[in-house]
Design a protein around this motif. Sequence first.
Motif: not given
Length: 169
Positions: A9-14, A79-83, A105-110, A115-121
């Motif tokens: 599944s996918i979760g999109l933040i704002n 799994v968070a996907v973030e630079l 979000p397109e104009d921000g970061s997670i 990130l603290s409750w993600c199993d992987h980044v």
Amino acid sequence: MQIANQKMSIGLINPKNPVNVASILRAAGCYGVASVFYTGQRYRFAKDFNADTKAFHKVIPTIGVDDLKEVVPEGASVVAVELVEGATPLPLFEHPSNAFYLLGPEDGSIGEDVLSWCDHVVYVPTFSCMNLAATANVLLYDRLSKSDYVSGDALIRQSRDTNNKSKIK
């Protein structure tokens, strides 16, 4: 289509751009994503599925929620996907069989709070940040390429556009 013995599944933040969300829904349909959740009001106010030309929004639940942590699918690894410094490069990542992928979000970061409750980044090792929909496509393709996927002419006939009847002779 679902990759054998796998759930995602996918979760999109704002998310702010309805075209990006529609493109993610098209990718979700192509790669067998079970559901898409999103937070925030920007997308709710701008729903427009004009890039979802295969109308996957009609078959993949797309659900607005207040908190993605509350809707993590049962048994899923988050799994968070973030630079972000310390993240794992996507080419080295082994995808869990049951994954809930979070994209910022397109104009921000997670944020670090999420990130603290993600199993992987993980991150896509590029020379610049990618578009949200492009990131989702690369992520889902990477998962597929590392899986035991279906291949062959029957899949091609099922998947291609109705105007494409080409064959290699």
